[in-house]
Design an enzyme around this catalytic site. Structure first.
Site, mmCIF file in Angstrom:
data_model
loop_
_atom_site.group_PDB
_atom_site.id
_atom_site.type_symbol
_atom_site.label_atom_id
_atom_site.label_comp_id
_atom_site.label_asym_id
_atom_site.label_seq_id
_atom_site.Cartn_x
_atom_site.Cartn_y
_atom_site.Cartn_z
ATOM 1 N N HIS A 1 14.026 116.185 25.009
ATOM 2 C CA HIS A 1 14.116 116.368 23.726
ATOM 3 C C HIS A 1 12.779 116.681 23.084
ATOM 4 C CE1 HIS A 1 14.830 116.041 19.488
ATOM 5 N NE2 HIS A 1 14.709 114.861 19.475
ATOM 6 N N ASN B 1 10.925 119.650 15.670
ATOM 7 C CA ASN B 1 12.119 118.898 16.199
ATOM 8 C C ASN B 1 13.269 119.485 15.669
ATOM 9 O OD1 ASN B 1 13.934 116.898 16.754
ATOM 10 N ND2 ASN B 1 12.852 115.109 16.411
ATOM 11 N N CYS C 1 20.143 114.000 18.615
ATOM 12 C CA CYS C 1 19.160 114.690 19.343
ATOM 13 C C CYS C 1 19.579 114.910 20.841
ATOM 14 C CB CYS C 1 17.966 114.022 19.336
ATOM 15 S SG CYS C 1 17.215 113.926 17.409
#
Length: 312
Positions: A238, A268, A113
């Protein structure tokens, strides 16, 4: 050249929209439960034959077109991803081939990520060192390939997509110094292990780390760029969880910044989340050109990285 600047962005997301209500027909959950815990309303899911390199190419093609440069000028391509199935050739080489580039350096990078922030830093440093003049930086993921669709703790989170940025050499640096690192004792907090996965994480541990440790690290990023949080025009973290993003932005003190909340409609997307969110904000002109924007990624490893850039 003394540094680099981001001149253009582009993003790509698959056509299929997977809503919370549809997820509720697949696993024991509901829209209220998902939105109250992670803030996600819907996400995009790639078609079975839509691969990582194709999504990366589509985002990159858009970014290059927005930059208005000839593809022959690109001499560095870096792709951040943790979901590519093939080990060789790497995704960067495949994107270079699809775009018809000349002979660029082509590398893949995997810090999950935080990948885009890491990739952006390596491209900036390659330009600073004189090893590149124009770079293509891509974050792309197809997390749906690695998801257990019977596990409601993870399947409600993920989405697929790609985002890309074009960096060029600049006499006046517009990509600030990176602050990066890892938390080795939390290396297993986010996992895709073995040939078949699936994606798994210790969500509570990541949440606690992000909400307690990340604000001070983000302030270090601002300080290295010679700025205070209140100077920021944008904050793009993020896009892991809206319940992480909102308190972090508040604790950081970025009172004048537009805060990216693309997680609501994209889920996500790991390494793709920062460039997708930033590309959308730039496309909609929600952040003024030249405004300082904090980028900060965190995730698998547990790794983190951040820098301040000037909005193209």
């Amino acid at each position: 050249m003394s540094g680099s600047r981001v001149v253009a962005l582009g993003h790509y997301q698959p056509e299929r929209v997977l809503t919370n209500d549809e997820l509720a027909t697949m696993v024991e959950t509901n829209d209220e439960w998902i939105q109250s815990r992670v803030g996600i309303r819907e996400r995009r899911i790639a078609a079975p034959d839509e691969q990582v390199d194709e999504m990366a190419w589509r985002a990159a093609d858009k970014a290059v077109a927005n930059a208005g440069i000839d593809t022959s000028e690109i001499d560095y391509v870096v792709v951040a991803t943790c979901t590519a199935i093939d080990r060789s050739p790497n995704m960067a080489a495949r994107v270079a081939a699809r775009l018809g580039l000349g002979n660029p350096a082509a590398i893949d990078l995997n810090t999950a990520c935080s990948g885009f922030a890491y990739a952006l830093a390596t491209a900036d440093q390659a330009i600073r060192a004189g090893a590149a003049t124009k770079a293509l930086v891509i974050g792309v993921e197809k997390l749906s390939d690695w998801t257990d669709w019977t596990d409601r703790t993870t399947c409600v989170l993920i989405g697929d997509g790609a985002g890309a940025a074009v960096l060029v050499a600049s006499d006046e640096p517009e990509v600030g110094p990176v602050v990066w690192g890892s938390v080795p004792e939390m290396s297993d907090a986010v996992r895709i292990e073995g040939r078949d996965g699936p994606f798994a994480q210790e969500g509570l541990s990541v949440f606690r780390w992000a909400t307690t440790q990340l604000p001070e690290i983000a302030k270090q990023v601002c300080a290295k760029a010679g700025l205070k949080p209140e100077d920021l025009g944008g904050v793009v973290l993020h896009q892991a969880n809206l319940r992480i993003i909102e308190p972090l932005a508040k604790r950081l003190g970025a009172v004048n910044a537009v805060v990216a909340k693309d997680v609501v409609e994209s889920g996500n997307t790991s390494a793709a989340s920062i460039p997708i969110a930033l590309s959308k904000l730039v496309e909609k002109r929600e952040i003024p050109s030249g405004a300082p924007v904090l980028l900060f990624g965190f995730g698998g490893g547990l790794s983190y990285a951040g820098q301040v850039i000037r909005c193209p």
